[in-house]
Design a protein around this motif. Structure first.
Motif, PDB file in Angstrom:
ATOM      1  N   LYS A 127      21.277  31.627  79.859  1.00  0.00           N
ATOM      2  CA  LYS A 127      20.479  30.584  80.578  1.00  0.00           C
ATOM      3  C   LYS A 127      19.717  29.718  79.458  1.00  0.00           C
ATOM      4  CE  LYS A 127      20.341  32.106  85.379  1.00  0.00           C
ATOM      5  NZ  LYS A 127      19.394  32.476  86.441  1.00  0.00           N
ATOM      6  N   LEU A 128      18.929  30.620  78.697  1.00  0.00           N
ATOM      7  CA  LEU A 128      18.048  29.991  77.747  1.00  0.00           C
ATOM      8  C   LEU A 128      18.756  29.098  76.438  1.00  0.00           C
ATOM      9  CD1 LEU A 128      15.755  33.134  77.212  1.00  0.00           C
ATOM     10  CD2 LEU A 128      14.986  31.025  77.878  1.00  0.00           C
ATOM     11  N   SER A 129      19.841  29.420  76.245  1.00  0.00           N
ATOM     12  CA  SER A 129      20.701  28.906  75.109  1.00  0.00           C
ATOM     13  C   SER A 129      20.755  27.481  75.621  1.00  0.00           C
ATOM     14  CB  SER A 129      21.839  29.338  74.939  1.00  0.00           C
ATOM     15  OG  SER A 129      21.454  30.617  74.202  1.00  0.00           O
ATOM     16  N   ASN A 130      20.843  27.016  76.954  1.00  0.00           N
ATOM     17  CA  ASN A 130      21.220  25.987  77.361  1.00  0.00           C
ATOM     18  C   ASN A 130      19.745  25.222  77.749  1.00  0.00           C
ATOM     19  OD1 ASN A 130      23.960  26.280  77.697  1.00  0.00           O
ATOM     20  ND2 ASN A 130      23.560  27.367  79.519  1.00  0.00           N
ATOM     21  N   LEU A 131      18.774  25.775  77.517  1.00  0.00           N
ATOM     22  CA  LEU A 131      17.323  25.015  77.529  1.00  0.00           C
ATOM     23  C   LEU A 131      16.786  24.535  76.324  1.00  0.00           C
ATOM     24  CD1 LEU A 131      15.901  27.129  80.256  1.00  0.00           C
ATOM     25  CD2 LEU A 131      16.783  24.883  80.707  1.00  0.00           C
ATOM     26  N   THR A 132      16.376  23.451  76.417  1.00  0.00           N
ATOM     27  CA  THR A 132      15.287  22.908  75.135  1.00  0.00           C
ATOM     28  C   THR A 132      14.041  23.843  74.794  1.00  0.00           C
ATOM     29  OG1 THR A 132      16.242  20.767  75.117  1.00  0.00           O
ATOM     30  CG2 THR A 132      14.555  21.261  73.694  1.00  0.00           C
ATOM     31  N   ILE A 133      14.013  24.766  73.903  1.00  0.00           N
ATOM     32  CA  ILE A 133      12.859  25.467  73.914  1.00  0.00           C
ATOM     33  C   ILE A 133      11.992  25.121  72.547  1.00  0.00           C
ATOM     34  CG2 ILE A 133      12.253  28.059  73.668  1.00  0.00           C
ATOM     35  CD1 ILE A 133      14.970  28.892  74.529  1.00  0.00           C
ATOM     36  N   GLY A 134      10.776  24.935  72.934  1.00  0.00           N
ATOM     37  CA  GLY A 134       9.754  24.586  71.887  1.00  0.00           C
ATOM     38  C   GLY A 134       9.054  25.626  71.237  1.00  0.00           C
ATOM     39  N   VAL A 135       9.344  25.705  70.061  1.00  0.00           N
ATOM     40  CA  VAL A 135       8.524  27.166  69.397  1.00  0.00           C
ATOM     41  C   VAL A 135       8.290  26.753  68.257  1.00  0.00           C
ATOM     42  CG1 VAL A 135      11.077  27.816  68.514  1.00  0.00           C
ATOM     43  CG2 VAL A 135       9.323  29.414  68.917  1.00  0.00           C
ATOM     44  N   GLN A 136       7.165  27.606  67.699  1.00  0.00           N
ATOM     45  CA  GLN A 136       6.628  27.384  66.353  1.00  0.00           C
ATOM     46  C   GLN A 136       7.461  27.939  65.385  1.00  0.00           C
ATOM     47  OE1 GLN A 136       2.519  28.644  66.354  1.00  0.00           O
ATOM     48  NE2 GLN A 136       2.281  27.840  64.258  1.00  0.00           N
ATOM     49  N   ARG A 137       7.678  27.195  64.250  1.00  0.00           N
ATOM     50  CA  ARG A 137       8.645  27.684  63.013  1.00  0.00           C
ATOM     51  C   ARG A 137       7.972  28.864  62.460  1.00  0.00           C
ATOM     52  NH1 ARG A 137      12.186  24.926  60.351  1.00  0.00           N
ATOM     53  NH2 ARG A 137      11.586  22.818  61.181  1.00  0.00           N
ATOM     54  N   ASP A 138       8.758  29.978  62.020  1.00  0.00           N
ATOM     55  CA  ASP A 138       8.296  31.241  61.572  1.00  0.00           C
ATOM     56  C   ASP A 138       7.607  32.057  62.517  1.00  0.00           C
ATOM     57  OD1 ASP A 138       9.997  30.587  59.370  1.00  0.00           O
ATOM     58  OD2 ASP A 138       8.431  29.680  58.213  1.00  0.00           O
ATOM     59  N   ALA A 139       7.113  31.800  63.663  1.00  0.00           N
ATOM     60  CA  ALA A 139       6.474  32.527  64.583  1.00  0.00           C
ATOM     61  C   ALA A 139       7.108  33.823  64.857  1.00  0.00           C
ATOM     62  CB  ALA A 139       5.835  31.649  65.721  1.00  0.00           C
ATOM     63  N   VAL A 140       6.794  34.606  65.566  1.00  0.00           N
ATOM     64  CA  VAL A 140       7.280  35.834  66.048  1.00  0.00           C
ATOM     65  C   VAL A 140       8.680  35.299  67.048  1.00  0.00           C
ATOM     66  CG1 VAL A 140       5.884  36.716  67.695  1.00  0.00           C
ATOM     67  CG2 VAL A 140       7.365  38.187  66.738  1.00  0.00           C
ATOM     68  N   TYR A 141       8.238  34.502  67.943  1.00  0.00           N
ATOM     69  CA  TYR A 141       8.969  33.908  69.037  1.00  0.00           C
ATOM     70  C   TYR A 141      10.035  33.284  68.345  1.00  0.00           C
ATOM     71  CZ  TYR A 141       4.263  34.349  71.063  1.00  0.00           C
ATOM     72  OH  TYR A 141       2.825  34.630  71.504  1.00  0.00           O
ATOM     73  N   HIS A 142      10.038  32.555  67.390  1.00  0.00           N
ATOM     74  CA  HIS A 142      11.029  31.874  66.533  1.00  0.00           C
ATOM     75  C   HIS A 142      12.176  33.039  66.105  1.00  0.00           C
ATOM     76  CE1 HIS A 142      12.569  29.274  62.967  1.00  0.00           C
ATOM     77  NE2 HIS A 142      13.448  29.289  63.707  1.00  0.00           N
ATOM     78  N   GLU A 143      11.600  34.095  65.522  1.00  0.00           N
ATOM     79  CA  GLU A 143      12.387  35.243  65.008  1.00  0.00           C
ATOM     80  C   GLU A 143      13.233  35.875  66.139  1.00  0.00           C
ATOM     81  OE1 GLU A 143       9.810  37.741  62.846  1.00  0.00           O
ATOM     82  OE2 GLU A 143       9.373  36.272  61.315  1.00  0.00           O
ATOM     83  N   TYR A 144      12.407  36.024  67.285  1.00  0.00           N
ATOM     84  CA  TYR A 144      12.948  36.659  68.526  1.00  0.00           C
ATOM     85  C   TYR A 144      14.119  35.838  68.862  1.00  0.00           C
ATOM     86  CZ  TYR A 144      13.622  38.611  73.140  1.00  0.00           C
ATOM     87  OH  TYR A 144      14.013  39.169  74.357  1.00  0.00           O
ATOM     88  N   LEU A 145      14.136  34.684  69.091  1.00  0.00           N
ATOM     89  CA  LEU A 145      14.983  33.714  69.714  1.00  0.00           C
ATOM     90  C   LEU A 145      16.331  33.796  68.732  1.00  0.00           C
ATOM     91  CD1 LEU A 145      12.862  30.820  71.163  1.00  0.00           C
ATOM     92  CD2 LEU A 145      13.905  32.872  72.644  1.00  0.00           C
ATOM     93  N   GLN A 146      15.913  33.683  67.439  1.00  0.00           N
ATOM     94  CA  GLN A 146      17.019  33.569  66.527  1.00  0.00           C
ATOM     95  C   GLN A 146      17.756  34.975  66.964  1.00  0.00           C
ATOM     96  OE1 GLN A 146      14.785  32.809  62.933  1.00  0.00           O
ATOM     97  NE2 GLN A 146      16.046  31.074  62.488  1.00  0.00           N
ATOM     98  N   LYS A 147      17.178  35.910  66.981  1.00  0.00           N
ATOM     99  CA  LYS A 147      18.052  37.344  67.000  1.00  0.00           C
ATOM    100  C   LYS A 147      18.774  37.509  68.481  1.00  0.00           C
ATOM    101  CE  LYS A 147      17.149  42.263  66.331  1.00  0.00           C
ATOM    102  NZ  LYS A 147      16.121  43.388  66.063  1.00  0.00           N
ATOM    103  N   HIS A 148      18.065  36.873  69.501  1.00  0.00           N
ATOM    104  CA  HIS A 148      18.760  37.525  70.716  1.00  0.00           C
ATOM    105  C   HIS A 148      19.520  36.344  71.525  1.00  0.00           C
ATOM    106  CE1 HIS A 148      15.471  40.395  70.350  1.00  0.00           C
ATOM    107  NE2 HIS A 148      16.426  41.119  70.987  1.00  0.00           N
TER     108      HIS A 148
END
Length: 248
Positions: A127-148
């Motif tokens: 579901k998340l992959s179909n949404l536009t998600i705002g995330v700070q570059r190189d933040a831990v959330y960015h790393e998490y989303l790239q991985k999952h």
């Protein structure tokens, strides 16, 4: 406090003079109130007070700098004697830094505007992959989303957390990822109404444990001095008192 000073003096006195004269520490971090930031021209926050307590006891000469996360994170991987504020400790980052001690543990969640009733949980990676998600570059959330996430084509990368929040309120993104402690407070700082926001449930409970960490090039003697001082401050409950002041 006198007892604390005497304990630290006994443990660390022999190290102080040589280490403090040899090292200048740069304390860096992004604007992330209540952890650290510039308020009315003053650098303040939970992580700032914790770091100042460490510096007061170690007597190391230090300067404080607040600037975008990507730069702070980059500097802490390139230069010695950089103390990075409020960095999430993850397996991917474990060997990139020398860790001092925990600042705080906070829950991480996804946020949407209340009017976006079409976005419902629990949110799976698909579901998340179909949404536009705002995330700070190189933040831990960015790393998490790239991985999952199955794909990351809809990630809207920003330089600062504030940019992502503004995009959310403007309807330019669907959701954003942030911790519960800072998100609504940052919206207020930006002149935005936090009551327009709502959390969206996910399939997993995520937590971000924020730490103080030295750059890997920092000499071990300086790192050890800060680690030992942190342990003493923690045992004397000084760190808990600082947390309670900022997170009552």
């Amino acid at each position: 406090m006198k007892q604390l000073l005497s304990i630290i003096t006994c443990v660390l006195l022999l190290q102080w003079s040589a280490i403090t004269s040899a090292h200048q520490v740069r304390v860096v971090g992004e604007h992330l109130i209540p952890f650290q930031g510039v308020v009315n021209g003053n650098v303040e926050g939970l992580a700032i007070d914790l770091t100042r307590a460490l510096i007061e006891q170690t007597r190391v000469d230090a300067s404080f700098e607040i600037y975008p996360w990507a730069r702070a994170y980059s500097d802490a991987q390139r230069f010695p004697n950089i103390l990075l504020l409020s960095i999430s400790r993850t397996p991917e980052r474990e060997n990139k830094f020398k860790w001092i001690g925990q600042v705080v543990k906070s829950k991480v969640t996804y946020w949407r505007l209340k009017e976006r009733s079409d976005i419902t949980g629990p949110l799976s990676p698909a579901k998340l992959s179909n949404l536009t998600i705002g995330v700070q570059r190189d933040a831990v959330y960015h790393e998490y989303l790239q991985k999952h996430l199955p794909n990351t084509k809809n990630l809207a990368l920003t330089t600062t957390n504030a940019q992502a929040i503004k995009m959310l309120f403007a309807g330019r993104i669907d959701i954003m990822m942030s911790n519960e402690v800072t998100f609504k407070q940052r919206a207020v700082e930006l002149g935005l109404d936090p009551n327009k926001l709502e959390k969206v449930n996910t399939e997993t409970n995520l937590y971000s444990t924020l730490y103080l960490a030295f750059s890997k090039q920092t000499p071990d003697e300086l790192v050890t001095l800060f680690q030992n001082t942190y342990k003493v401050l923690n045992e004397e409950q000084v760190i808990d008192e600082i947390r309670q002041h900022w997170l009552p």
